[in-house]
Design an enzyme around this catalytic site. Structure first.
Site, PDB file in Angstrom:
ATOM      1  N   ASP A 174      43.298  38.634  42.169  1.00 35.26           N
ATOM      2  CA  ASP A 174      43.529  39.865  42.922  1.00 35.26           C
ATOM      3  C   ASP A 174      42.412  39.952  43.961  1.00 35.26           C
ATOM      4  O   ASP A 174      41.633  38.996  44.152  1.00 35.26           O
ATOM      5  CB  ASP A 174      43.610  41.084  41.986  1.00 35.26           C
ATOM      6  N   HIS A 175      42.312  41.107  44.623  1.00 35.31           N
ATOM      7  CA  HIS A 175      41.293  41.280  45.676  1.00 35.31           C
ATOM      8  C   HIS A 175      39.874  41.128  45.113  1.00 35.31           C
ATOM      9  O   HIS A 175      38.998  40.599  45.787  1.00 35.31           O
ATOM     10  CB  HIS A 175      41.466  42.642  46.349  1.00 35.31           C
TER      11      HIS A 175
ATOM     12  N   CYS B 262      39.913  37.968  38.604  1.00 34.79           N
ATOM     13  CA  CYS B 262      39.949  39.337  39.119  1.00 34.79           C
ATOM     14  C   CYS B 262      38.502  39.821  39.145  1.00 34.79           C
ATOM     15  O   CYS B 262      37.581  39.007  39.068  1.00 34.79           O
ATOM     16  CB  CYS B 262      40.893  40.243  38.318  1.00 34.79           C
TER      17      CYS B 262
ATOM     18  N   THR C 194      36.677  41.573  36.970  1.00 33.04           N
ATOM     19  CA  THR C 194      35.998  41.306  35.695  1.00 33.04           C
ATOM     20  C   THR C 194      36.559  40.092  34.963  1.00 33.04           C
ATOM     21  O   THR C 194      35.919  39.589  34.034  1.00 33.04           O
ATOM     22  CB  THR C 194      36.187  42.503  34.745  1.00 33.04           C
ATOM     23  N   GLY C 195      37.758  39.702  35.301  1.00 31.45           N
ATOM     24  CA  GLY C 195      38.480  38.664  34.553  1.00 31.45           C
ATOM     25  C   GLY C 195      39.247  39.246  33.375  1.00 31.45           C
ATOM     26  O   GLY C 195      40.035  38.540  32.741  1.00 31.45           O
ATOM     27  N   ILE C 196      39.028  40.523  33.105  1.00 36.28           N
ATOM     28  CA  ILE C 196      39.622  41.119  31.896  1.00 36.28           C
ATOM     29  C   ILE C 196      41.112  41.437  32.096  1.00 36.28           C
ATOM     30  O   ILE C 196      41.967  40.984  31.331  1.00 36.28           O
ATOM     31  CB  ILE C 196      38.845  42.382  31.463  1.00 36.28           C
TER      32      ILE C 196
ATOM     33  N   HIS D 279      38.692  23.893  20.988  1.00 37.86           N
ATOM     34  CA  HIS D 279      39.185  24.605  19.803  1.00 37.86           C
ATOM     35  C   HIS D 279      40.529  25.292  20.027  1.00 37.86           C
ATOM     36  O   HIS D 279      41.355  25.335  19.122  1.00 37.86           O
ATOM     37  CB  HIS D 279      38.184  25.682  19.361  1.00 37.86           C
TER      38      HIS D 279
ATOM     39  N   HIS E  11      42.329  23.055  14.177  1.00 39.96           N
ATOM     40  CA  HIS E  11      42.540  23.770  15.433  1.00 39.96           C
ATOM     41  C   HIS E  11      44.028  23.826  15.789  1.00 39.96           C
ATOM     42  O   HIS E  11      44.517  24.857  16.260  1.00 39.96           O
ATOM     43  CB  HIS E  11      41.732  23.130  16.558  1.00 39.96           C
TER      44      HIS E  11
HETATM   45  C1  RB5 Z   1      40.145  45.906  40.653  1.00 43.58           C
HETATM   46  O1  RB5 Z   1      39.365  46.906  41.196  1.00 43.58           O
HETATM   47  C2  RB5 Z   1      39.690  45.583  39.242  1.00 43.58           C
HETATM   48  O2  RB5 Z   1      40.062  46.614  38.387  1.00 43.58           O
HETATM   49  C3  RB5 Z   1      40.291  44.271  38.782  1.00 43.58           C
HETATM   50  O3  RB5 Z   1      39.901  43.265  39.667  1.00 43.58           O
HETATM   51  C4  RB5 Z   1      39.884  43.794  37.415  1.00 43.58           C
HETATM   52  O4  RB5 Z   1      38.503  43.812  37.239  1.00 43.58           O
HETATM   53  C5  RB5 Z   1      40.596  44.412  36.283  1.00 43.58           C
HETATM   54  O5  RB5 Z   1      40.421  44.056  35.104  1.00 43.58           O
END
Ligand code: RB5
Length: 142
Positions: A7-8, A64, A66-68, A97, A133
């Site tokens: 994403d951005h 993204c 955070t990658g989360i 693993h 594994h």
């Molecule tokens: C975008 O602002 C942010 O929420 C997204 O890139 C990401 O971190 C979400 O998990």
């Protein structure tokens, strides 16, 4: 073929990863986004995850802020084992693993130097193929 998406919040780091893949002569497909305009990470997570699940791409890289969010989204697709890694140890371990097929990172968490070491480790570490594994991966799918 490596599928890559962001994403951005991950766009700038994705450009670094793309430059790295080009330098290494690795084939990739960029599923977007294509600029830093605000957008929704599930769209890119799902595009890359389906390309990996369907066999169009062997592995994927998702970024993204955070990658989360992008890893949570990718892991909703059957057959995807997307690992959020911000260190080299985890990138190596998740290949050995978990046979992770997508790497997720946060563009606002890691700098490009570390991120490229993580990418390199993820792409070059084989699955261990050890029975315990394999058994655990099968349990994930069940
Ligand atoms: C975008 O602002 C942010 O929420 C997204 O890139 C990401 O971190 C979400 O998990």
């Amino acid at each position: 073929m490596i599928g890559i998406g962001s994403d951005h919040g991950g766009y700038a780091l994705k450009q670094e990863v793309i430059a790295y893949l080009k330098e290494k002569g690795l084939e990739f497909k960029d599923f977007g986004c294509y600029d830093e305009k605000s957008c929704d990470y599930p769209e890119y997570a799902h595009a890359v995850a389906h390309a990996v699940a369907d066999g169009e791409c062997e592995k994927g890289i998702l970024i993204c802020g955070t990658g989360i969010g992008i890893s949570i989204s990718a892991n909703k697709v059957k057959g995807i084992r997307c690992a959020l890694c911000h260190d080299v140890f985890s990138a190596k371990a998740t290949r050995e693993h978990n046979d992770a097929n997508i790497l997720a990172m946060g563009g606002r968490v890691v700098g490009p130097g570390l991120a490229l070491m993580i990418v390199d480790t993820f792409l070059n570490t084989p699955f261990s193929n050890e029975e315990r594994h394999i058994r655990r991966i099968n349990q994930i799918e069940e």
